[in-house]
Design an enzyme around this catalytic site. Structure first.
Site, PDB file in Angstrom:
ATOM      1  N   SER A   1       0.815  -1.081   0.113  1.00  0.00           N
ATOM      2  CA  SER A   1      -0.046   0.105   0.125  1.00  0.00           C
ATOM      3  C   SER A   1       1.173   1.008  -0.426  1.00  0.00           C
ATOM      4  CB  SER A   1      -0.845   0.038   1.189  1.00  0.00           C
ATOM      5  OG  SER A   1      -0.010   0.180   2.348  1.00  0.00           O
TER       6      SER A   1
ATOM      7  N   HIS B   1       5.463   0.723   8.623  1.00  0.00           N
ATOM      8  CA  HIS B   1       4.745  -0.470   7.163  1.00  0.00           C
ATOM      9  C   HIS B   1       5.177  -0.404   6.246  1.00  0.00           C
ATOM     10  CE1 HIS B   1       1.214  -1.245   5.320  1.00  0.00           C
ATOM     11  NE2 HIS B   1       1.466  -0.149   4.409  1.00  0.00           N
TER      12      HIS B   1
END
Length: 332
Positions: free
Chosen positions: A143, A310
């Site tokens: 993402s 992340h």
């Protein structure tokens, strides 16, 4: 193949002529048996696929032609094929495989379409595989970076997982980066970003520094602002002003349902081929409690933990490279 999966027509019928929350009837058999439950969509006709733009990264000494066992790299919201350029070149070199970095619909150089959700994006990639005659590709999805307090809203990883579950015969294996096949609680960051980006379009900026000044009240992180502003371009050679190439109204309407994962029942749909989940140990997006669910949807999965947040690929590119190579190298 283990389990049942919905047909392509079921994907389209699930959304045809509907506005609001759609629930596809579930039965033990039949085209809707994959429990495809959609969240908040606004369409008036069955969707069509778009032809995806891509960059092809070719190895100097490939082990096969560009159709055989390639890698397809997918970005997330506000991303593009250029975000994965460096790691794509590295993997092409080290694995001696061709790497296709694609622009998903409504991003980069790919066409715009009023529909933006995981079934549509997965169908685009499936058509890409067929159009290019690709055999047994590897899907890699990650993402875009999000604010540290909120999860990302749209994920290349969820597109990859949705495609693998819907059409497992098209895919050899899957690599999902810091993501899981679960519904996510959505923050407000991306709606806030879009407001700032609309302000930039309205201002008719000529320099990125002007755009950054407008966006700064909407996002304090310089890195995220630079990421978002990477979508600015001049619409024509004669144009002095810069505008966003992504269709902001379409993406704004899509935000309500991009946190959901389209498959709900691992008892009825599974990807019974190798899958690698790379998790950032400093990230909150793949907690221990979702690992059993990953195993139910992807029974041949492996989990690799990387000491990163992340942004696994950008924070620890060598650790990510090693994990991918170990997973994809032929096993003796």
């Amino acid at each position: 193949m283990i389990g049942l999966r919905p047909s392509a027509s079921a994907f389209r019928q699930a959304y045809s002529g509907c506005t609001g929350r759609v629930r596809v009837p579930v039965s033990a058999s039949g085209p809707a048996s994959g429990r495809f439950l959609a969240a908040r969509v606004q369409v008036s006709a069955p969707f069509s696929t778009v032809s995806l733009a891509y960059d092809l990264h070719e190895p100097a000494k490939p082990v096969a032609d560009k159709q055989t066992s390639p890698i397809i790299f997918m970005h997330g919201l506000f991303g593009s094929k250029k975000n994965n350029r460096t790691i794509s070149k590295v993997l092409a070199r080290d694995l001696r495989r061709h790497v296709y970095a694609v622009d998903l619909r409504n991003h980069g150089d790919s066409p715009h379409d009023h529909r933006h959700d995981y079934p549509a994006m997965a169908a685009d990639v499936a058509d890409f595989i067929r159009q290019h005659g690709l055999k047994e590709p590897t899907l890699i999805g990650h993402s875009m970076p999000a604010h540290s307090n909120h999860p990302p809203k749209t994920r290349g990883a969820k597109t990859a997982m949705a495609l693998a579950l819907h059409e497992p015969d098209l895919v050899a294996n899957l690599i999902a980066v810091d993501n899981a096949p679960v519904d996510a609680r959505l923050g407000s960051d991306f709606g806030w970003y879009i407001q700032g980006m609309k302000k930039i379009d309205e201002a008719g900026v000529t320099r990125q520094a002007e755009a950054d000044e407008i966006l700064a009240p909407y996002e304090s992180s310089v890195a995220i602002r630079q990421f978002l502003l990477g979508n600015l371009h001049r619409p024509s050679a004669a144009s002095k002003t810069q505008q966003f190439r992504v269709p902001l109204p379409i993406l704004a309407r899509a935000l309500d349902h991009l946190g959901d994962f389209p498959f709900k029942s691992p008892a009825e749909v599974r990807f019974a081929k190798p899958a690698l989940f790379v998790r950032g140990t400093q990230s909150k997006y793949v907690p221990d409690e979702v690992i059993p669910l990953i195993g139910q949807f992807f029974p041949m999965f492996e989990l690799v933990d990387v000491d990163a947040g992340h942004w696994v690929i950008s924070e620890k590119p060598e650790a990510f490279r090693e994990a991918v190579i170990r997973f994809l190298e032929p096993k003796e």
